[in-house]
Enzyme design. Sequence first.
Site, short mmCIF file in Angstrom:
data_model
loop_
_atom_site.label_atom_id
_atom_site.label_comp_id
_atom_site.label_asym_id
_atom_site.label_seq_id
_atom_site.Cartn_x
_atom_site.Cartn_y
_atom_site.Cartn_z
N HIS A 121 12.52 -0.70 -6.67
CA HIS A 121 13.30 -0.50 -5.36
C HIS A 121 13.25 -2.12 -4.58
O HIS A 121 12.76 -2.94 -5.53
CB HIS A 121 12.39 0.25 -4.48
CG HIS A 121 10.99 0.08 -4.22
ND1 HIS A 121 10.06 0.00 -5.21
CD2 HIS A 121 10.64 -0.30 -3.05
CE1 HIS A 121 8.97 -0.25 -4.49
NE2 HIS A 121 9.25 -0.57 -3.08
N ASP A 132 1.41 4.84 -7.99
CA ASP A 132 1.08 3.99 -6.71
C ASP A 132 -0.17 4.47 -6.06
O ASP A 132 -0.21 5.57 -5.46
CB ASP A 132 2.25 4.35 -5.72
CG ASP A 132 2.47 3.66 -4.44
OD1 ASP A 132 1.68 2.78 -4.26
OD2 ASP A 132 3.08 4.11 -3.49
N HIS A 177 4.12 5.73 1.67
CA HIS A 177 3.37 6.01 0.28
C HIS A 177 2.82 7.40 0.09
O HIS A 177 2.19 7.73 1.47
CB HIS A 177 2.22 5.11 0.12
CG HIS A 177 2.91 3.51 0.08
ND1 HIS A 177 3.46 3.18 -1.05
CD2 HIS A 177 3.22 2.63 1.06
CE1 HIS A 177 3.91 1.93 -0.77
NE2 HIS A 177 3.86 1.46 0.37
#
Length: 555
Positions: free
Chosen positions: A71, A193, A368
Amino acid sequence: MPTGKLHIVPLGGLGEFGMNCMAVRGGDDILVIDGGLMFPEAELLGVDIVVPDISYLTENRDKVRGIVLTHGHEDHIGALPWILSELNVPVWGTEFTLAYVEDKLDEHELLDDADLHEIKPNERFKVGPFTVHPIQVTHSLVDCVALAIHTPLGVIIHTGDFKVDPTPTDNKLFDLHSFAEYGKEGVLLLMQDSTNVERRGYTPSERAVRQKFEEVFAATKRRLFVSCFSSSIHRIKLTVEMAWEHGRKVAFVGRSMNSSAEIAEDLGYIEIPEGLLIHPGEIKNFPEDKVCVLISGTQGEPMSALSRAAVDNHKHAKIEKGDTVMLSSRIIPGNEKAIYRVIDHLFRRQAHVIYDDGSVPPIHVSGHASQEELKLIINLVKPKYFVPVHGEYRQLKLHAELAKSMHGAVGNVMLIESGDVLEIDELGARKAGKVNVGRVCIDSGSRVDVVEDLIVKDRRHLSEDGIVLPIIAIHKLTGDVGPPPEIVTRGFNTGEDDGLMDGARQIVMQTLEQSSDEERADYGVIKEKIRADLKRYISKQTQKRPLIMPVILEI
Ligand SMILES: [Zn+2]
Ligand SMILES: [Zn+2]
């Protein structure tokens, strides 16, 4: 290396915040995931950005097949100008991601030579021998993908940055199905992540901020300033919609805000109704309750539009008593001082300031995944090996523990950091040595100003170009400037030109004169302005770049 082995080599982002870059190597082929930057801490005086050391890639340059982007955030694409100028390989990214990349490469005059390939979620493509399947995920930015990479040993999934947002503002849903499909077929390795691993529960949807925005729009009687990251397309879209509903014109202030909004509009992520948008110069022509200004600078960056407006030094953005300023962003650790300095200035202007103070409904939500979302993806994917990525060491460690606790869903958890080589073959996975990694500091984002690391940079500065210390006396109470500034130099050859230092003194005086009282009283701002102006002057006059460290003496 023998075929039948796979090397996972993080070059940045594992054990540090930002600079995400990961090499995946099978035999004589290397695929790179992301090439991000890190914003320097205040101590890195005079350094503009920090990028990963890519000597592992340049030493294997004939093997690097390309870079695939997840991204468009700076910590994933920001190092591309530097990487591509060292190693011009093909780059794959989604439409929106490439739009940001093009902007960036254009700025560095690298666009013409770049080999960019647009990808779409669910459309597989080949990078060398690897087949890559981009999977749509949700995040604070739009058009983000995870990557499923097919290797001879099995499928590797890299999540990129994500949260599981069931109601994204662009209605492009998180593709949980593809994750589940791979889980059924069997996944060799999941890299996930770690940014929000310390948070329990679920991260709220991007839509969760709407309630607070509605409250603020309804309650605001005078001008409304909204500041968010220029890449927060969801937030810009919401602000534009709310302004339209509340009969306010919209002005974009700040370079990054303008170019980001333009890209988002071009690609159909935001719709700006005819007549809604006004030029910043027109703000003053409209009644106070009919204007909404989207302004960049949420992190207190000294030269940003919001910082300048906060000290009444912006040509178009004037913040007055009773105006409302909404900071729809998080306070990035390390930036607290700078941000609260700006907020203080806004309070002093008697503006009504709304910022992320933890209250509900939230003015900002994270992009996130929190713990429950992380567990969800692990459960769907059921990887043989698990590696936490994107995080400082404690986050990687906590993420590893979280995964280990999920018996039945994960085989082996491997905790590695930037520079470690993780080797996987039929027999198992193990750490197999280290490669060179580190931070490379770059001046002015320019590829010609690359310096090796901070110490080398300082030494080089000092040995070749010397140091320049402008010493300025300022009255603590009045903000008045004392006697003319002194300029002390060491190792900086002023040459035959006696006028150079006189000119430099004049530049400093001029900068001081053109600054407002509030700016002069704010040493962070005034030092940065003097540094920037002197740097421009000296490099123009002498083609040298001495280390410039303004010193303020309070009198
Ligand atoms: Zn991101
Ligand atoms: Zn990131």
